[in-house]
Design a protein around this motif. Structure first.
Motif, PDB file in Angstrom:
ATOM      1  N   ASN A   8       0.506  -1.118  -0.116  1.00 48.16           N
ATOM      2  CA  ASN A   8      -0.067  -0.012  -0.090  1.00 48.16           C
ATOM      3  C   ASN A   8       0.537   0.849  -0.015  1.00 48.16           C
ATOM      4  O   ASN A   8       0.343   1.975  -0.358  1.00 48.16           O
ATOM      5  CB  ASN A   8      -0.896   0.071   0.839  1.00 48.16           C
ATOM      6  CG  ASN A   8      -2.308  -1.165   1.625  1.00 48.16           C
ATOM      7  OD1 ASN A   8      -2.483  -1.506  -0.416  1.00 48.16           O
ATOM      8  ND2 ASN A   8      -2.273  -1.762   2.355  1.00 48.16           N
ATOM      9  N   SER A   9       2.190   0.795   0.388  1.00 51.50           N
ATOM     10  CA  SER A   9       3.020   2.549   0.221  1.00 51.50           C
ATOM     11  C   SER A   9       4.486   1.735  -0.067  1.00 51.50           C
ATOM     12  O   SER A   9       5.094   0.837   0.641  1.00 51.50           O
ATOM     13  CB  SER A   9       3.047   2.913   1.568  1.00 51.50           C
ATOM     14  OG  SER A   9       3.268   2.641   3.103  1.00 51.50           O
ATOM     15  N   ARG A  10       4.886   2.961  -0.089  1.00 45.53           N
ATOM     16  CA  ARG A  10       6.602   2.934   0.030  1.00 45.53           C
ATOM     17  C   ARG A  10       7.479   2.693   2.095  1.00 45.53           C
ATOM     18  O   ARG A  10       8.320   1.632   1.611  1.00 45.53           O
ATOM     19  CB  ARG A  10       6.924   4.138   0.317  1.00 45.53           C
ATOM     20  CG  ARG A  10       7.067   4.187  -1.378  1.00 45.53           C
ATOM     21  CD  ARG A  10       7.875   6.185  -1.683  1.00 45.53           C
ATOM     22  NE  ARG A  10       8.749   6.143  -1.574  1.00 45.53           N
ATOM     23  CZ  ARG A  10       9.271   7.371  -2.469  1.00 45.53           C
ATOM     24  NH1 ARG A  10       9.058   7.778  -2.828  1.00 45.53           N
ATOM     25  NH2 ARG A  10      11.569   6.305  -2.580  1.00 45.53           N
ATOM     26  N   VAL A  11       6.486   2.550   2.682  1.00 45.94           N
ATOM     27  CA  VAL A  11       6.797   2.172   3.933  1.00 45.94           C
ATOM     28  C   VAL A  11       6.641   0.489   4.076  1.00 45.94           C
ATOM     29  O   VAL A  11       7.841  -0.248   4.105  1.00 45.94           O
ATOM     30  CB  VAL A  11       6.059   2.618   5.482  1.00 45.94           C
ATOM     31  CG1 VAL A  11       6.320   2.583   6.784  1.00 45.94           C
ATOM     32  CG2 VAL A  11       6.523   4.657   4.960  1.00 45.94           C
ATOM     33  N   ASP A  12       5.612   0.664   3.582  1.00 45.51           N
ATOM     34  CA  ASP A  12       5.723  -1.016   2.800  1.00 45.51           C
ATOM     35  C   ASP A  12       6.645  -1.937   2.268  1.00 45.51           C
ATOM     36  O   ASP A  12       7.192  -3.193   2.542  1.00 45.51           O
ATOM     37  CB  ASP A  12       4.339  -1.305   2.536  1.00 45.51           C
ATOM     38  CG  ASP A  12       3.210  -1.369   3.128  1.00 45.51           C
ATOM     39  OD1 ASP A  12       3.270  -0.928   4.777  1.00 45.51           O
ATOM     40  OD2 ASP A  12       2.135  -0.899   2.578  1.00 45.51           O
ATOM     41  N   LEU A  13       7.085  -0.840   1.242  1.00 47.84           N
ATOM     42  CA  LEU A  13       8.302  -1.326   0.476  1.00 47.84           C
ATOM     43  C   LEU A  13       9.525  -1.550   1.347  1.00 47.84           C
ATOM     44  O   LEU A  13      10.226  -2.930   0.964  1.00 47.84           O
ATOM     45  CB  LEU A  13       8.595  -0.586  -0.347  1.00 47.84           C
ATOM     46  CG  LEU A  13       9.453  -0.823  -1.403  1.00 47.84           C
ATOM     47  CD1 LEU A  13       8.726  -2.366  -2.379  1.00 47.84           C
ATOM     48  CD2 LEU A  13       9.436   0.423  -2.838  1.00 47.84           C
ATOM     49  N   VAL A  14       9.899  -0.639   2.223  1.00 51.13           N
ATOM     50  CA  VAL A  14      11.337  -0.418   3.445  1.00 51.13           C
ATOM     51  C   VAL A  14      11.354  -1.513   4.134  1.00 51.13           C
ATOM     52  O   VAL A  14      12.244  -1.883   4.171  1.00 51.13           O
ATOM     53  CB  VAL A  14      10.750   0.230   3.824  1.00 51.13           C
ATOM     54  CG1 VAL A  14      12.438   0.569   4.592  1.00 51.13           C
ATOM     55  CG2 VAL A  14      11.196   2.095   2.343  1.00 51.13           C
ATOM     56  N   ARG A  15       9.458  -1.979   4.313  1.00 55.36           N
ATOM     57  CA  ARG A  15       9.334  -3.096   5.613  1.00 55.36           C
ATOM     58  C   ARG A  15       9.652  -4.308   4.380  1.00 55.36           C
ATOM     59  O   ARG A  15      11.157  -5.511   5.073  1.00 55.36           O
ATOM     60  CB  ARG A  15       8.456  -3.278   6.141  1.00 55.36           C
ATOM     61  CG  ARG A  15       8.620  -1.955   7.285  1.00 55.36           C
ATOM     62  CD  ARG A  15       7.117  -2.449   7.726  1.00 55.36           C
ATOM     63  NE  ARG A  15       7.326  -0.913   8.553  1.00 55.36           N
ATOM     64  CZ  ARG A  15       5.435  -0.590   8.992  1.00 55.36           C
ATOM     65  NH1 ARG A  15       4.450  -0.748   8.176  1.00 55.36           N
ATOM     66  NH2 ARG A  15       6.123   1.315   9.966  1.00 55.36           N
TER      67      ARG A  15
END
Length: 75
Positions: free
Chosen positions: A50-57
């Protein structure tokens, strides 16, 4: 929908995992920041994120990997 990332999408994801901004990623790849935003727009649904934060995780920085900010050319 194709879930495989293109070569460019993999490059963008690699830089995004270091929480670089679209502008910073664009400078590293020598493209427009709009191109990076478009690539991220394609990456997230392919990976069911859903977000770039999810990608980082999802793609944590590998041990010993150097943050590309340290190699970024001056603008």
């Amino acid at each position: 929908m194709n879930r495989t990332l293109s070569g460019r999408e993999l490059e963008v994801a690699r830089f995004a995992r270091f929480s670089l901004s679209s502008k910073e990623i664009a400078r590293m790849l020598r493209v427009c920041d709009g191109t990076v935003k478009k690539q991220l727009h394609h990456i997230l649904p392919k990976l069911h994120l859903n977000s770039r934060v999810d990608l980082v995780r999802l793609l944590p920085a590998f041990q010993g990997a150097q943050n590309p900010r340290e190699e970024m050319p001056e603008s």
